[in-house]
Structure formats: C-alpha cells, structure tokens
Design a protein around this motif. Structure first.
Motif, PDB file in Angstrom:
ATOM      1  N   LEU A  63       0.812  -1.222   0.000  1.00 30.44           N
ATOM      2  CA  LEU A  63       0.000   0.000   0.000  1.00 30.44           C
ATOM      3  C   LEU A  63       0.844   1.270   0.000  1.00 30.44           C
ATOM      4  CD1 LEU A  63      -2.802  -0.936   2.572  1.00 30.44           C
ATOM      5  CD2 LEU A  63      -2.988  -0.831   0.098  1.00 30.44           C
ATOM      6  N   ARG A  64       2.157   1.103  -0.051  1.00 24.15           N
ATOM      7  CA  ARG A  64       3.078   2.245   0.013  1.00 24.15           C
ATOM      8  C   ARG A  64       2.942   3.014   1.326  1.00 24.15           C
ATOM      9  NH1 ARG A  64       5.167   5.497  -3.493  1.00 24.15           N
ATOM     10  NH2 ARG A  64       5.869   6.336  -1.497  1.00 24.15           N
ATOM     11  N   LEU A  65       2.679   2.286   2.413  1.00 20.21           N
ATOM     12  CA  LEU A  65       2.639   2.895   3.737  1.00 20.21           C
ATOM     13  C   LEU A  65       3.988   2.807   4.424  1.00 20.21           C
ATOM     14  CD1 LEU A  65      -0.843   1.616   4.974  1.00 20.21           C
ATOM     15  CD2 LEU A  65      -0.269   3.852   3.999  1.00 20.21           C
ATOM     16  N   ARG A  78       0.921   0.764 -13.377  1.00 18.70           N
ATOM     17  CA  ARG A  78       1.758   1.938 -13.093  1.00 18.70           C
ATOM     18  C   ARG A  78       2.751   1.628 -11.982  1.00 18.70           C
ATOM     19  NH1 ARG A  78      -0.601   7.843 -11.076  1.00 18.70           N
ATOM     20  NH2 ARG A  78       1.368   9.005 -11.184  1.00 18.70           N
ATOM     21  N   ASP A  79       3.997   2.008 -12.177  1.00 16.18           N
ATOM     22  CA  ASP A  79       5.018   1.847 -11.146  1.00 16.18           C
ATOM     23  C   ASP A  79       4.791   2.927 -10.081  1.00 16.18           C
ATOM     24  OD1 ASP A  79       7.351   1.803  -9.561  1.00 16.18           O
ATOM     25  OD2 ASP A  79       8.558   1.068 -11.238  1.00 16.18           O
ATOM     26  N   ILE A  80       4.453   2.478  -8.863  1.00 12.18           N
ATOM     27  CA  ILE A  80       4.150   3.438  -7.797  1.00 12.18           C
ATOM     28  C   ILE A  80       5.244   3.464  -6.731  1.00 12.18           C
ATOM     29  CG2 ILE A  80       1.665   3.168  -8.159  1.00 12.18           C
ATOM     30  CD1 ILE A  80       1.587   1.493  -5.570  1.00 12.18           C
ATOM     31  N   ALA A  86       1.867  13.306  -2.770  1.00 13.72           N
ATOM     32  CA  ALA A  86       0.867  14.026  -3.562  1.00 13.72           C
ATOM     33  C   ALA A  86       0.440  13.211  -4.782  1.00 13.72           C
ATOM     34  CB  ALA A  86       1.418  15.380  -4.005  1.00 13.72           C
ATOM     35  N   GLU A  87       1.388  12.470  -5.374  1.00 16.13           N
ATOM     36  CA  GLU A  87       1.065  11.628  -6.525  1.00 16.13           C
ATOM     37  C   GLU A  87       0.300  10.375  -6.105  1.00 16.13           C
ATOM     38  OE1 GLU A  87       4.531  11.982  -9.733  1.00 16.13           O
ATOM     39  OE2 GLU A  87       5.330  11.545  -7.724  1.00 16.13           O
ATOM     40  N   MET A  88       0.552   9.885  -4.895  1.00 19.20           N
ATOM     41  CA  MET A  88      -0.141   8.702  -4.395  1.00 19.20           C
ATOM     42  C   MET A  88      -1.572   9.013  -3.971  1.00 19.20           C
ATOM     43  SD  MET A  88       1.234   5.697  -4.449  1.00 19.20           S
ATOM     44  CE  MET A  88       0.073   4.956  -3.295  1.00 19.20           C
ATOM     45  N   ARG A  89      -1.841  10.261  -3.606  1.00 17.91           N
ATOM     46  CA  ARG A  89      -3.134  10.602  -3.008  1.00 17.91           C
ATOM     47  C   ARG A  89      -4.322  10.170  -3.871  1.00 17.91           C
ATOM     48  NH1 ARG A  89      -1.981  15.689  -1.716  1.00 17.91           N
ATOM     49  NH2 ARG A  89      -0.844  14.924   0.096  1.00 17.91           N
ATOM     50  N   PRO A  90      -4.312  10.399  -5.200  1.00 15.39           N
ATOM     51  CA  PRO A  90      -5.462   9.951  -6.001  1.00 15.39           C
ATOM     52  C   PRO A  90      -5.635   8.429  -6.009  1.00 15.39           C
ATOM     53  CG  PRO A  90      -4.154  11.568  -7.197  1.00 15.39           C
ATOM     54  CD  PRO A  90      -3.346  11.168  -6.009  1.00 15.39           C
TER      55      PRO A  90
END
Length: 278
Positions: A63-65, A78-80, A86-90
C-alpha cells in the motif's frame, strides 16, 4: 496473460538504518528480503507466517505505507514505488486497508456518521453532506448494521460491529484492492464467520482484489484463492490454497500446518449466495 492488478517484485524493507551520530551508518534490521507477490483483479490471496515473519510489513509495503529499500511495486500498470505523497493521493481511494484493531483506526472523538462520511467528501464521491450520509446509511444496511449507529461513537459498539464499520468505510470508497490485516483475530468464532462471509460477498459483488493477512490457516483456506507463506521475510512457498495446504513442499509450511491444525470448514460457508445470512 493480463497484467496483475497489483504486484511487488524483489521487495526489500529495512527498519532502523541510517547515519550514526558520530559518523558511519547503522545497518538496521531487514524485514523483507526480495519478496515477489502478485494479485489479479478480483482475486483474494492469503499471506501467512509466524509472528515476526514480515506479514504486516509486506502488506503495508504493497500500500506504500512503508518505504522499500529495493524492488518495485506496480498498481494497475503503473510503477508506484517512488511516487511522492501528492502523486499517491489519487490512488489511495483505490487501495484500502481494514485494520486488525478497529478501535485504533476509528477516531474515538468522532461519530460513526462522521467517520463514514468524511472520506466520501474528501475523495469527491458525494456532493453534499446529506448525500454522503445517505450513502453511509445504505452501506451500514449492507453490512447488516442499523442506520441508527451513525449517531453513535466507536466505544458504544461491540468488537464485531466496529470491524463491520471498518469494512463499510473501506467499501464506501469503491476500491479496487483491499488489504485485511488479521481482522478477525480478536473476534469470537461466530462473529469471525459472519465478518468473513460479509467480506466474501462484498469481494464478489464489487470485483475486489484482496490480500488477507492471518496467522489462522483455516481462515486463509476458507477465503483465499492463493496463499504466500512467509518465513523470516522470505517467501518459502506459494500457490493455490488447496495445493499448498494438502501437499506442502516447504518444511516450514508443514511445520505451520502441524502446529495449527486446520478444522473442517462447513462447505455451506463457501457456497452461500451473496447476502444470505451467516
């Protein structure tokens, strides 16, 4: 073959590394060592292992936490891995988490109504407070809770009710992926079955991809399509649940199965129609 909805490749996570006060670097504690996981749209995977195996860290990395030291994470093509907050927020709306301890994740100062409606307003899924409240009331009904609970505070609810609120909050945002971290470990057996049946119904209705973290192998066998077995931050075995549990190839998996017997699962549990009472 279509690309997985969510995948992690070569994930390494280390805690506590950094510069020392008087020079040099602290090595830190590596919790995940090059882990690979993938989840297809609509699929439910299980992540199992003993305490300290890295299960929760892996879930939070997906979850990128938590930040990863090495490896890549892809979501919906998409590579996250390196996206800024700010880019993760959506993407946060589409990647939801249901926590083990609902009391720790529900603001005790807020009413259930506020807990459920604020995310809808924040993510633009409701134009007005009234619309958000109407959606929240409908979702409460869907998770078999009365709309009157919108007026209550978390401490006024039972543990099973609070966990249903956590599920409702995640489902309201219409996510594509949900991480459920030991969400039935503190509930009695009857309530566990009701919560798991609810999750299975919602997953089927909404086409959710789910990762289910649990130390309870009977729960994993009942709700998951595939399972990943973690030991000391490494995947030691993975595959369809039936294959892994019936014919484990890893000595560690066999040890887990021997230590935690798998009770027989009522076949009606898995064959119920959506919405049928538990």
């Amino acid at each position: 073959m279509s690309e997985p909805l969510l995948s992690a490749t070569g994930i390494k996570v280390t805690y506590g590394a950094g510069a020392r006060l008087f020079g040099g670097r602290k090595p830190g504690n590596t919790v995940l060592h090059g882990v690979d996981v993938e989840i297809a749209a609509g699929e439910t995977i299980g992540i199992v292992g003993e305490s300290g195996s890295g299960k929760t860290t892996l879930g939070r990395a997906l979850l990128r936490l938590v930040d990863v030291e090495d490896g890549r994470i892809r979501f919906d093509g998409r590579d996250i891995t390196d996206l800024a907050d700010a880019e993760m927020r959506p993407l946060r709306r589409r990647m939801q988490m249901i926590f083990q301890d609902p009391m720790a994740s529900l603001n005790p100062r807020h009413s259930i109504g506020r807990i459920l409606t604020e995310p809808l307003m924040l993510h633009g899924l409701a134009g007005t407070r009234e619309e958000a409240r109407s959606q929240a009331a409908a979702m409460l009904q869907r998770v078999s809770l009365p709309a009157e609970l919108l007026q209550r505070s978390p401490h006024e609810l039972s543990g099973g009710q609070r966990q249903r609120i956590g599920i409702a909050r995640a489902a309201l945002l219409k996510p594509d992926f949900v991480l459920a971290d030991e969400i039935v470990s503190g509930l009695d057996v009857s309530t566990q079955a009701q919560v798991l049946n609810l999750l299975k119904d919602l997953s089927r209705e909404m086409g959710l991809a789910m990762a289910f973290i649990s130390h309870d192998l009977s729960v994993i066998r009942a709700v998951c399509d595939r399972v990943y077995v973690l030991q000391f931050g490494r995947i030691v075995e993975h595959g369809p649940c039936a294959a892994v549990f019936d014919e484990p190839k890893s000595a560690y998996t066999r040890t887990l199965l021997d230590a935690i017997p798998l009770p027989e699962i009522d076949p009606g549990w898995l064959d119920r129609e959506p919405g049928e009472a538990a």
